[in-house]
Design a protein around this motif. Structure first.
Motif, mmCIF file in Angstrom:
data_model
loop_
_atom_site.group_PDB
_atom_site.id
_atom_site.type_symbol
_atom_site.label_atom_id
_atom_site.label_comp_id
_atom_site.label_asym_id
_atom_site.label_seq_id
_atom_site.Cartn_x
_atom_site.Cartn_y
_atom_site.Cartn_z
ATOM 1 N N GLY A 344 -3.466 -44.350 -16.350
ATOM 2 C CA GLY A 344 -3.025 -44.519 -17.728
ATOM 3 C C GLY A 344 -1.835 -45.438 -17.917
ATOM 4 O O GLY A 344 -1.279 -45.495 -19.017
ATOM 5 N N ARG A 345 -1.430 -46.183 -16.888
ATOM 6 C CA ARG A 345 -0.182 -46.949 -16.971
ATOM 7 C C ARG A 345 -0.351 -48.463 -17.069
ATOM 8 O O ARG A 345 0.521 -49.136 -17.615
ATOM 9 N N VAL A 346 -1.423 -49.010 -16.539
ATOM 10 C CA VAL A 346 -1.490 -50.474 -16.431
ATOM 11 C C VAL A 346 -2.089 -51.139 -17.660
ATOM 12 O O VAL A 346 -1.950 -52.346 -17.845
ATOM 13 N N GLY A 347 -2.744 -50.377 -18.520
ATOM 14 C CA GLY A 347 -3.357 -50.962 -19.704
ATOM 15 C C GLY A 347 -4.782 -51.422 -19.443
ATOM 16 O O GLY A 347 -5.223 -51.567 -18.304
ATOM 17 N N VAL A 348 -5.495 -51.673 -20.526
ATOM 18 C CA VAL A 348 -6.927 -51.994 -20.424
ATOM 19 C C VAL A 348 -7.146 -53.372 -19.805
ATOM 20 O O VAL A 348 -7.971 -53.531 -18.905
ATOM 21 N N PHE A 349 -6.424 -54.376 -20.272
ATOM 22 C CA PHE A 349 -6.652 -55.732 -19.763
ATOM 23 C C PHE A 349 -6.298 -55.848 -18.284
ATOM 24 O O PHE A 349 -7.084 -56.369 -17.484
ATOM 25 N N LEU A 350 -5.125 -55.355 -17.911
ATOM 26 C CA LEU A 350 -4.740 -55.419 -16.493
ATOM 27 C C LEU A 350 -5.660 -54.540 -15.643
ATOM 28 O O LEU A 350 -5.931 -54.860 -14.483
ATOM 29 N N GLY A 351 -6.133 -53.448 -16.228
ATOM 30 C CA GLY A 351 -7.100 -52.621 -15.519
ATOM 31 C C GLY A 351 -8.376 -53.383 -15.236
ATOM 32 O O GLY A 351 -8.975 -53.260 -14.163
ATOM 33 N N ALA A 352 -8.799 -54.201 -16.213
ATOM 34 C CA ALA A 352 -9.990 -55.031 -16.006
ATOM 35 C C ALA A 352 -9.750 -56.070 -14.918
ATOM 36 O O ALA A 352 -10.649 -56.375 -14.117
#
Length: 414
Positions: A344-352
């Motif tokens: 839950g920490r890195v965000g959606v874009f960085l997760g992608a």
């Protein structure tokens, strides 16, 4: 390139392509949880990240796993035909394969990640044996009827396929609690939470399981049946001659799938969550979009089949089961507390970006692995159990095309 080899390579490449979408879609579940991924506001997702979340929900989530289902059905038929040509019993071998797939899935579900689909595929495989020897027309009729049923489910203003419809306080508390457990918990604490804590409360857990049992066949079985039919009628036997067919189908199915999913994802964000047909995106749109992606991939493959990137996709596809499980190992280590604790920490874009990086590693390593070994470790285990042979080969003298036919089966991976 002969047509049989082209078909084998395309099926491998399609499985590899689907794994790219699967790791992108699963990134949301790895980072926010199976239920938290649909509630971005509970994780403070907003602005550009929220827009990217919506994009993934429309174009990726729920539209790549059905490709695996299609390949699973396709593989059942091709492996059955291969076994029949060797005078072996297809249902007996397939049943053993499904049993081990169920076992691997249960281990994956229990000890690694709650989002496993292998156990479901293993159970459903036994059901699909009913359709193994059915005519293509029968497969099409059943797939159409089930798709129509799924469409009807998505028509009411309240989407019955969405467990977060009218999210309860119990569900919200569960998601908030999961943030702390998955971020800071030890391995045993995380496994205990995922196995024993219910997001619905004890009274509703049984109802949710029953709902899934009733609804899952309507939403998922059509893709299995359509894959079986495609293998029966030779949809991918001659890619070159089918270009116009692929083009027409992709041109129709992709826009329809995107529109249905776009409506289901975006309408609630603008206060229209009670509109008629709001559930069509999840009950029907994902399947139609997946079919469009399959035919679009076939069309593209005809044009770029000799590229180095395509060959890497094929290598990933040949190791699809091993690569799928490795994605879980790597991503849970990245996001869970016993690893880097980035839940839950890195965000959606960085997760992608992380998901693409994981897949890129598999694109690089898979061809290197296949230079030394014919099968992935999990695929080889599946073959040993299927054929009851340490060599992972059927006990028959008729082996002329064994290697090629087993690769095309698709079910060696999933």
């Amino acid at each position: 390139m002969n047509t049989l080899n082209a078909r084998v390579r395309f099926i491998d490449g399609l499985r590899g392509f689907s794994l790219a979408g699967i790791v992108l879609a699963n990134m949301l579940a790895f980072q926010y949880g199976l239920f938290g991924q649909s509630e971005p506001q509970l994780f403070g997702i907003s602005g550009a990240d929220l827009a990217f979340h919506s994009f993934l929900s429309i174009a990726v989530v729920g539209s790549f796993m059905p490709i695996f289902a299609f390949m699973f059905g396709f593989g059942m038929i091709k492996l059955s035909e291969s076994l029949q040509s060797k005078e072996l019993r297809p249902k007996c071998h397939l049943a053993r394969r499904f049993l081990l797939l169920l076992g691997i899935g249960m281990l994956h579900l229990t000890f690694l990640w709650e989002g496993d689909i292998l156990a479901f595929y293993g159970v459903l495989g036994f059901f699909l044996l009913i359709f193994l020897n059915r005519k293509p027309k029968t497969l099409l009729v059943w797939a159409t009827l089930l798709l129509a049923g799924a469409g009807l489910l998505g028509l009411p203003a309240t989407n019955p396929s969405d467990p977060l419809t009218n999210m309860s306080t119990q569900m919200e508390n569960y998601i908030i609690q999961s943030k702390d457990v998955y971020t800071n918990g030890s391995y045993s604490e995380i496994i205990n939470f995922s196995s024993n804590v219910s997001p619905f409360g004890d009274d509703l857990s049984g109802m949710f399981v029953l709902l899934i049992i009733l609804l899952a066949p309507l939403v998922t079985v059509p893709m299995f049946l359509l894959g079986m039919r495609a293998a029966r009628i030779g949809t991918f036997n001659d890619l070159q001659s089918m270009k116009r067919t692929y083009s027409r189908r992709a041109a129709i199915l992709i826009p329809i799938g995107l529109l249905l999913k776009g409506f289901s994802v975006l309408a609630p964000q603008y206060g229209a969550e009670g509109w008629f047909g709001i559930g069509l995106g999840s009950t029907l749109g994902g399947t139609l979009l997946a079919l469009g992606y399959i035919y679009g991939s076939a069309l593209l493959y005809v044009r770029i089949s000799r590229s180095n990137l395509v060959r890497r996709f094929e290598a990933v596809g040949r190791l699809s089961l091993t690569n799928y499980l490795m994605q879980s190992v790597i991503c849970t280590t990245i996001y869970y507390g016993y690893g880097l604790g980035l839940f839950g920490r890195v965000g959606v874009f960085l997760g992608a970006v992380i998901a693409i990086a994981v897949y890129s590693i598999q694109l690089w390593l898979s061809p290197l692995y296949l230079k030394k070994f014919r099968n992935g470790p999990v695929e080889y285990l599946l073959r040993i159990w299927t054929y009851l042979s340490w060599k992972g080969q059927p006990r028959t003298k008729k082996r002329k095309h064994q290697s090629l036919e087993d690769n095309v089966s698709g079910i060696n991976g999933l």
